[in-house]
Design a protein around this motif. Structure first.
Motif, PDB file in Angstrom:
ATOM      1  N   GLU A   6     -37.380  68.648 -22.227  1.00 57.16           N
ATOM      2  CA  GLU A   6     -37.320  68.388 -20.786  1.00 57.16           C
ATOM      3  C   GLU A   6     -38.701  68.221 -20.195  1.00 57.16           C
ATOM      4  O   GLU A   6     -38.919  67.431 -19.270  1.00 57.16           O
ATOM      5  CB  GLU A   6     -36.582  69.539 -20.099  1.00 57.16           C
ATOM      6  N   SER A   7     -39.685  68.953 -20.740  1.00 50.45           N
ATOM      7  CA  SER A   7     -41.024  68.923 -20.163  1.00 50.45           C
ATOM      8  C   SER A   7     -41.718  67.581 -20.364  1.00 50.45           C
ATOM      9  O   SER A   7     -42.623  67.232 -19.628  1.00 50.45           O
ATOM     10  CB  SER A   7     -41.884  70.039 -20.769  1.00 50.45           C
ATOM     11  N   GLY A   8     -41.287  66.809 -21.390  1.00 52.49           N
ATOM     12  CA  GLY A   8     -41.942  65.540 -21.651  1.00 52.49           C
ATOM     13  C   GLY A   8     -41.181  64.332 -21.158  1.00 52.49           C
ATOM     14  O   GLY A   8     -41.480  63.204 -21.555  1.00 52.49           O
ATOM     15  N   ARG A  28     -45.432  60.793 -18.059  1.00 47.48           N
ATOM     16  CA  ARG A  28     -44.496  61.821 -18.473  1.00 47.48           C
ATOM     17  C   ARG A  28     -44.790  63.148 -17.781  1.00 47.48           C
ATOM     18  O   ARG A  28     -45.930  63.430 -17.402  1.00 47.48           O
ATOM     19  CB  ARG A  28     -44.554  62.021 -19.996  1.00 47.48           C
ATOM     20  N   GLN A  29     -43.744  63.945 -17.643  1.00 48.32           N
ATOM     21  CA  GLN A  29     -43.892  65.270 -17.069  1.00 48.32           C
ATOM     22  C   GLN A  29     -44.783  66.129 -17.958  1.00 48.32           C
ATOM     23  O   GLN A  29     -44.639  66.160 -19.168  1.00 48.32           O
ATOM     24  CB  GLN A  29     -42.524  65.930 -16.933  1.00 48.32           C
ATOM     25  N   GLY A  30     -45.755  66.805 -17.333  1.00 46.34           N
ATOM     26  CA  GLY A  30     -46.612  67.734 -18.057  1.00 46.34           C
ATOM     27  C   GLY A  30     -47.819  67.120 -18.726  1.00 46.34           C
ATOM     28  O   GLY A  30     -48.578  67.834 -19.387  1.00 46.34           O
ATOM     29  N   MET A  31     -48.048  65.815 -18.582  1.00 50.11           N
ATOM     30  CA  MET A  31     -49.210  65.200 -19.212  1.00 50.11           C
ATOM     31  C   MET A  31     -50.398  65.175 -18.247  1.00 50.11           C
ATOM     32  O   MET A  31     -50.246  65.327 -17.028  1.00 50.11           O
ATOM     33  CB  MET A  31     -48.904  63.790 -19.721  1.00 50.11           C
ATOM     34  N   VAL A  32     -51.589  64.981 -18.806  1.00 45.57           N
ATOM     35  CA  VAL A  32     -52.800  64.815 -18.018  1.00 45.57           C
ATOM     36  C   VAL A  32     -53.135  63.327 -17.994  1.00 45.57           C
ATOM     37  O   VAL A  32     -53.250  62.691 -19.050  1.00 45.57           O
ATOM     38  CB  VAL A  32     -53.974  65.617 -18.602  1.00 45.57           C
ATOM     39  N   SER A 136     -44.270  69.135  -9.169  1.00 49.64           N
ATOM     40  CA  SER A 136     -44.078  68.260 -10.330  1.00 49.64           C
ATOM     41  C   SER A 136     -45.346  67.489 -10.656  1.00 49.64           C
ATOM     42  O   SER A 136     -45.605  67.165 -11.820  1.00 49.64           O
ATOM     43  CB  SER A 136     -42.934  67.275 -10.071  1.00 49.64           C
ATOM     44  N   VAL A 137     -46.129  67.180  -9.612  1.00 54.14           N
ATOM     45  CA  VAL A 137     -47.363  66.403  -9.786  1.00 54.14           C
ATOM     46  C   VAL A 137     -48.496  67.093  -9.031  1.00 54.14           C
ATOM     47  O   VAL A 137     -48.322  67.510  -7.879  1.00 54.14           O
ATOM     48  CB  VAL A 137     -47.198  64.957  -9.250  1.00 54.14           C
ATOM     49  N   THR A 173     -47.412  67.338 -14.022  1.00 56.50           N
ATOM     50  CA  THR A 173     -48.241  66.205 -14.415  1.00 56.50           C
ATOM     51  C   THR A 173     -49.513  66.268 -13.587  1.00 56.50           C
ATOM     52  O   THR A 173     -49.459  66.331 -12.352  1.00 56.50           O
ATOM     53  CB  THR A 173     -47.520  64.877 -14.159  1.00 56.50           C
ATOM     54  N   VAL A 174     -50.671  66.271 -14.241  1.00 53.16           N
ATOM     55  CA  VAL A 174     -51.954  66.363 -13.546  1.00 53.16           C
ATOM     56  C   VAL A 174     -52.631  64.998 -13.583  1.00 53.16           C
ATOM     57  O   VAL A 174     -52.838  64.429 -14.663  1.00 53.16           O
ATOM     58  CB  VAL A 174     -52.870  67.426 -14.198  1.00 53.16           C
ATOM     59  N   ILE A 175     -52.955  64.463 -12.419  1.00 52.83           N
ATOM     60  CA  ILE A 175     -53.625  63.170 -12.294  1.00 52.83           C
ATOM     61  C   ILE A 175     -55.022  63.400 -11.732  1.00 52.83           C
ATOM     62  O   ILE A 175     -55.173  64.025 -10.676  1.00 52.83           O
ATOM     63  CB  ILE A 175     -52.840  62.212 -11.376  1.00 52.83           C
ATOM     64  N   LEU A 176     -56.038  62.919 -12.451  1.00 49.55           N
ATOM     65  CA  LEU A 176     -57.421  63.049 -11.995  1.00 49.55           C
ATOM     66  C   LEU A 176     -58.029  61.672 -11.815  1.00 49.55           C
ATOM     67  O   LEU A 176     -57.852  60.783 -12.652  1.00 49.55           O
ATOM     68  CB  LEU A 176     -58.281  63.809 -13.006  1.00 49.55           C
ATOM     69  N   MET A 177     -58.765  61.483 -10.720  1.00 46.50           N
ATOM     70  CA  MET A 177     -59.571  60.290 -10.551  1.00 46.50           C
ATOM     71  C   MET A 177     -60.976  60.565 -11.086  1.00 46.50           C
ATOM     72  O   MET A 177     -61.479  61.680 -11.000  1.00 46.50           O
ATOM     73  CB  MET A 177     -59.655  59.887  -9.080  1.00 46.50           C
ATOM     74  N   HIS A 178     -61.584  59.512 -11.637  1.00 48.50           N
ATOM     75  CA  HIS A 178     -62.937  59.654 -12.172  1.00 48.50           C
ATOM     76  C   HIS A 178     -63.649  58.311 -12.034  1.00 48.50           C
ATOM     77  O   HIS A 178     -63.016  57.274 -11.811  1.00 48.50           O
ATOM     78  CB  HIS A 178     -62.884  60.113 -13.631  1.00 48.50           C
ATOM     79  N   HIS A 179     -64.973  58.343 -12.176  1.00 51.40           N
ATOM     80  CA  HIS A 179     -65.794  57.144 -12.002  1.00 51.40           C
ATOM     81  C   HIS A 179     -66.132  56.486 -13.331  1.00 51.40           C
ATOM     82  O   HIS A 179     -66.276  57.162 -14.355  1.00 51.40           O
ATOM     83  CB  HIS A 179     -67.095  57.499 -11.279  1.00 51.40           C
ATOM     84  N   ALA A 180     -66.275  55.170 -13.289  1.00 49.39           N
ATOM     85  CA  ALA A 180     -66.840  54.413 -14.403  1.00 49.39           C
ATOM     86  C   ALA A 180     -68.218  53.919 -13.973  1.00 49.39           C
ATOM     87  O   ALA A 180     -68.510  53.802 -12.777  1.00 49.39           O
ATOM     88  CB  ALA A 180     -65.937  53.237 -14.771  1.00 49.39           C
ATOM     89  N   SER A 181     -69.042  53.625 -14.938  1.00 47.19           N
ATOM     90  CA  SER A 181     -70.422  53.246 -14.637  1.00 47.19           C
ATOM     91  C   SER A 181     -70.500  51.907 -13.907  1.00 47.19           C
ATOM     92  O   SER A 181     -69.800  50.948 -14.244  1.00 47.19           O
ATOM     93  CB  SER A 181     -71.227  53.167 -15.934  1.00 47.19           C
ATOM     94  N   ASP A 182     -71.373  51.843 -12.898  1.00 52.60           N
ATOM     95  CA  ASP A 182     -71.671  50.594 -12.190  1.00 52.60           C
ATOM     96  C   ASP A 182     -72.895  49.900 -12.767  1.00 52.60           C
ATOM     97  O   ASP A 182     -73.273  48.828 -12.305  1.00 52.60           O
ATOM     98  CB  ASP A 182     -71.938  50.884 -10.702  1.00 52.60           C
ATOM     99  N   LYS A 183     -73.522  50.504 -13.766  1.00 53.94           N
ATOM    100  CA  LYS A 183     -74.829  50.025 -14.228  1.00 53.94           C
ATOM    101  C   LYS A 183     -74.780  49.331 -15.584  1.00 53.94           C
ATOM    102  O   LYS A 183     -75.809  48.912 -16.093  1.00 53.94           O
ATOM    103  CB  LYS A 183     -75.814  51.200 -14.291  1.00 53.94           C
ATOM    104  N   THR A 184     -73.614  49.229 -16.186  1.00 57.82           N
ATOM    105  CA  THR A 184     -73.515  48.572 -17.480  1.00 57.82           C
ATOM    106  C   THR A 184     -73.628  47.056 -17.335  1.00 57.82           C
ATOM    107  O   THR A 184     -73.466  46.499 -16.236  1.00 57.82           O
ATOM    108  CB  THR A 184     -72.178  48.902 -18.154  1.00 57.82           C
ATOM    109  N   TRP A 185     -73.890  46.387 -18.455  1.00 66.05           N
ATOM    110  CA  TRP A 185     -73.963  44.929 -18.443  1.00 66.05           C
ATOM    111  C   TRP A 185     -72.629  44.340 -17.992  1.00 66.05           C
ATOM    112  O   TRP A 185     -72.579  43.382 -17.222  1.00 66.05           O
ATOM    113  CB  TRP A 185     -74.311  44.434 -19.852  1.00 66.05           C
ATOM    114  N   GLU A 186     -71.520  44.927 -18.463  1.00 66.09           N
ATOM    115  CA  GLU A 186     -70.187  44.428 -18.102  1.00 66.09           C
ATOM    116  C   GLU A 186     -69.933  44.546 -16.603  1.00 66.09           C
ATOM    117  O   GLU A 186     -69.327  43.661 -15.993  1.00 66.09           O
ATOM    118  CB  GLU A 186     -69.108  45.192 -18.871  1.00 66.09           C
TER     119      GLU A 186
END
Length: 270
Positions: A6-8, A28-32, A136-137, A173-186
């Motif tokens: 049930e948890s997944g 899914r329930q319980g995932m990061v 739940s979230v 279910t844990v949702i985290l926001m995070h940053h990606a680099s702005d300084k890469t060639w891409e």
């Protein structure tokens, strides 16, 4: 398996993200879950939209948005009114319209910067006292707004470990926001493409079970979501394979089809 099946279970699907589901992505329930992107790519907007549309009991920790901004974005999402219209309505006779529009919202907010684990513990205790269950979230906006995690990799990794422990102990279910680099060639050569997994700051995309990177083309409003890690499904660490939806930042809305095919914007499903 019988005890933990049930948890997944898969969380309710959001129609606007159908192209993401077709690529094998499952919440899914319980995932990061990590949502990472460069500055100004509507990471918070996507998390807020996703949480609101799933309709599950949710606890949203916001260090980026003020209480008024968060409630205004939810009201815009629900009614289709621009932020300035919502603000004017709340100051006049239209107040009840927006209160009614948010009456069924299952999202509870906690504001404050930086986010501390003491704050998280107290909010969860209050939530359980009120509802006799865990949410739940749980959303953290964002990882680098935790106390001590602004630039310290060790502290950022500690946050990820604690978030994983939180998901395991509560079943949320844990949702985290995070940053990606702005300084890469891409980032400089192709800024409207989702960052690859190695561009997520601190290499922290390795820890969650599901890691998505996002990018917004400000000209076409095409919103690109790449699955760069998924423990139980397909993924592409290069982010060259991605799902496409369309974004309305001013309304914090996302759509499965482009404005050309959609015609008049319709209200969101409740």
């Amino acid at each position: 398996m019988a005890l933990n099946a049930e948890s997944g279970k898969e969380l309710p699907r959001v129609p606007a993200l159908e192209s993401l589901y077709r690529r094998g992505v499952k919440f899914r329930q319980g995932m990061v879950v990590m949502i990472a992107g460069r500055s100004g790519t509507q990471k918070s907007g996507l998390a807020l939209f996703l949480t609101a549309q799933m309709g599950l009991p949710s606890l949203y920790f916001s260090a980026d948005m003020s209480a008024f901004t968060a409630s205004s974005r939810l009201a815009s999402m629900a009614t289709g009114d621009l932020g300035e219209v919502v603000e004017a309505g709340m100051a006049g006779e239209g107040r009840q319209k927006y209160i009614d529009a948010l009456a069924d919202s299952n999202i509870q907010f906690s504001f404050g910067s930086p986010i501390t684990w003491k704050q998280v513990d107290e909010e969860l205790e209050a939530y359980v006292e009120l509802w006799n269950r865990f949410p739940s979230v749980i959303v953290f906006d964002n990882l680098m707004d935790f106390e001590g995690a602004e630039s310290d990799y060790t502290e950022q990794m500690a946050v990820m470990q604690s978030a994983t422990e939180l998901a395991r102990s509560t079943g949320s279910t844990v949702i985290l926001m995070h940053h990606a680099s702005d300084k890469t060639w891409e980032a400089k050569q192709d800024p409207w493409m989702p960052p690859s997994r190695d561009q997520v700051k601190g290499g922290l995309s390795e820890k969650p079970e599901l890691a998505l990177t996002v990018a917004l083309d400000p000209h076409s409003m095409e919103y690109r979501i790449a699955c760069v890690k998924q423990r139980m499904g397909p993924c592409d660490p290069t982010a060259r394979s991605y799902a496409v939806v369309w974004c309305e930042p001013e309304l914090t809305r996302f759509h499965a089809t482009s404005p050309m095919n959609r015609g008049n914007v319709i209200g969101l499903p409740r």
